[in-house]
Enzyme design. Structure first.
Site, short mmCIF file in Angstrom:
data_model
loop_
_atom_site.label_atom_id
_atom_site.label_comp_id
_atom_site.label_asym_id
_atom_site.label_seq_id
_atom_site.Cartn_x
_atom_site.Cartn_y
_atom_site.Cartn_z
CG ASP A 294 -40.04 16.51 -19.83
OD1 ASP A 294 -39.01 17.12 -19.48
OD2 ASP A 294 -40.58 16.68 -20.94
CE1 TYR A 470 -37.53 19.69 -26.32
CE2 TYR A 470 -35.96 21.50 -26.25
CZ TYR A 470 -37.02 20.85 -26.86
OH TYR A 470 -37.57 21.37 -28.01
CG HIS A 471 -35.88 20.10 -17.82
ND1 HIS A 471 -36.47 21.22 -17.25
CD2 HIS A 471 -34.86 20.58 -18.59
CE1 HIS A 471 -35.85 22.31 -17.66
NE2 HIS A 471 -34.87 21.94 -18.48
N PRO A 472 -36.11 15.23 -18.91
CG PRO A 472 -35.24 13.72 -20.47
CD PRO A 472 -35.47 15.18 -20.23
#
Length: 533
Positions: A294, A470-472
């Site tokens: 992330d 918020y970039h898993p």
């Protein structure tokens, strides 16, 4: 209700909407799309600035939280994820960023044939309806609207100018020939409205007789006969059980949290973990849920000696004026994305491509869902683009309604620690250049008392204050070898008739925001299914 279909798509997020659209474009294909959330009827979804209202709203957000993380000084942090048609593209900051061409070439060099930059660029272009027009790097006429900013603010213009004074070049198109430089974000909007994956890809396809969209359908498991997928079982809103038979394939597009969870609930994953959770292992795939990456952001806030957006939205009168401007002209602050200005920079000369990214906002808040600060301020958020730290998603019981454990392991690699500190120091240096410096009253976060030379102090501040952007990604890794989950055609290893298509398949996280790549992955998956079908 028992159904059958040629293709079942699980998850109507950024990738799943694309897959459902493209597969149902062939009238010979019967497609069922399952979405655990509801329809995208909340009006705030479609107003660009609506993320202030939708994030942390359990009606449309899963409201995940991580486990306490040693790398964040033991903190647990929010991980918003869309629980609605469009998935996180219905909640996100609307920023259209593809990443670097080198990201995809590395994927190809890792053995994933067909995923190099020259392979995926046509897919980005196919999706795109670029406001600036078509060229070597951009397309027009695609479902996904990509637009320029409809709003500017002096503080963001001052940041772009100050960054150039600090030695960083201006770049009018970070999605073009080169990513490096400073400039302004491109947005997934059309005429001042959010263009989510649901708006772009589902809305035009919704009335096709061969596409059925089922909302409030929480998948319990993917059903197997031996190692061949036969269909999907799900729970409806009333808790009733349903089964759909898949004649050809199931495409899992649940995202980096839900895709590994669904695989494990179905008996596909690390055998020991499945047994611990009372699930019979059907296919032992140790990599399911592993490889989590992330982007972690450090948010620097500066108080200003002139008004910012914080002041514009504070009074009811101003809020009414802003709403009227939007209603009449689709203009003003309500058209604003999560950030206006951006920069892609190298922390050190020996770094080959930019390793940090800036998100610059003409407002400041503790989080988008909590409202702005009661003073004039702006935010410089900086994140490391290619973290080396890896976390995992762990199953937390056999019930699909129980959230899995999110273990990010932030800042567990030395390179990540050094890069976040370097990024914070670059932000502080830019703040000392005019025309930005003349607009700053004081540094609010971290604080002027923290010396730039204090590496340990700066790192500790980052551990205590950084949050997810918020970039898993990466929890169903594409490739070969022990920890790979899918092959280069997105087929789950050891399983027939099952693919994964979302950001979980990334073998390494891309150098930028992940929504545009998620849509590209949906385009690629559609092509792969069509070619083998």
């Amino acid at each position: 209700m028992d159904l059958d279909a040629d293709f079942i798509v699980i998850g109507a997020g950024s990738s799943g909407c694309v897959v459902a659209n493209r597969l149902s474009a062939n009238p010979q294909n019967k497609v069922v799309l399952l979405e655990a959330g509801g329809r995208d009827t909340n009006p705030w979804i479609h107003i660009p600035v609506g993320y202030f209202k939708t994030m942390h709203n359990p009606a449309v957000d899963w409201c995940y939280r991580t486990e306490p993380d040693p790398g964040l000084n033991g903190r647990s942090i929010d991980w918003p994820r869309g629980k609605v048609l469009g998935g996180s593209s219905s909640l996100n900051g609307l920023l259209y960023v593809r990443g670097q061409k080198e990201d995809y070439d590395r994927w190809r060099q890792m053995g994933n044939e067909g995923w190099g930059w020259e392979d995926v660029l046509p897919l980005f272009k196919r999706s795109e309806d670029q406001e600036r027009g078509a060229d070597e790097f951009h397309g027009t006429g695609g479902p996904l609207a990509v637009s320029n900013m409809r709003i500017q603010r002096p503080i963001c213009d001052a940041w772009v100018a100050a960054a150039q004074e600090a030695g960083y070049p201006f770049n009018p198109d970070y999605n073009g020939a080169e990513q490096e430089g400073v400039g302004y974000f491109q947005l997934t909007t059309r005429n001042g409205r959010r263009c989510s994956a649901a708006v772009a890809f589902l809305k035009p396809a919704r009335n096709r007789p061969n596409l059925q969209i089922i909302t409030n359908a929480l998948v319990e498991k993917i059903n197997l006969d031996g190692r061949r997928v036969t269909g999907v079982s799900y729970l409806d809103k009333a808790g009733q059980h349903h089964t759909i038979t898949a004649r050809r394939e199931v495409i899992l597009s649940g995202g980096a949290i839900n895709s590994p969870q669904t695989l494990m609930l179905s008996g596909i994953g690390p055998a020991d973990q499945l047994q611990t959770n009372g699930i019979e292992p059907l296919v032992d795939l140790p990599g399911v849920g592993q490889g989590l990456q992330d982007h972690l952001q450090a948010r620097l806030v500066y108080k200003c000696n002139e008004p910012t957006l914080n002041d514009e939205v504070r009074s009811l009168f101003n809020q009414a004026r802003i709403a009227l401007k939007y209603a009449l002209f689709r203009a003003g602050p309500m058209t604003m994305a999560a950030s206006l200005a951006t920069g892609f920079m190298k922390t050190r000369p020996e770094v080959e491509t930019p390793d940090i990214q800036f998100h610059v906002q003409p407002w400041s808040a503790d989080s988008p869902g909590e409202g702005v600060h009661p003073f004039s301020a702006f935010t410089m958020s900086v994140c490391q683009l290619r973290p080396e730290s890896r976390g995992e998603i762990r199953l937390n019981g056999p019930d699909p309604r129980t959230y899995p454990k999110i273990i990010p392991n932030y800042l567990s690699a030395e390179t990540d620690c050094r890069t976040i500190v370097d990024g914070i120091n670059i932000a502080r240096r830019i703040a000392r250049h005019n025309p930005l410096a003349s607009k700053i009253a004081e540094e609010f976060r971290p604080s002027a008392g923290l010396a730039m030379e204090d590496y340990e102090g700066t790192l500790d501040w980052a551990r205590s204050n950084s949050v997810s952007i918020y970039h898993p990604t990466g929890t169903c890794k594409m490739g070969a070898g022990e920890n790979a989950v899918v092959d280069e055609k997105l087929r789950v290893h050891g399983v027939e008739g099952l693919r994964v298509a979302d950001c979980s398949i990334m073998p390494e996280i891309v150098s930028g925001n992940t929504n545009a790549p998620a849509i590209m992955i949906g385009e690629k998956a559609s092509d792969l299914v069509a070619k083998t079908g």
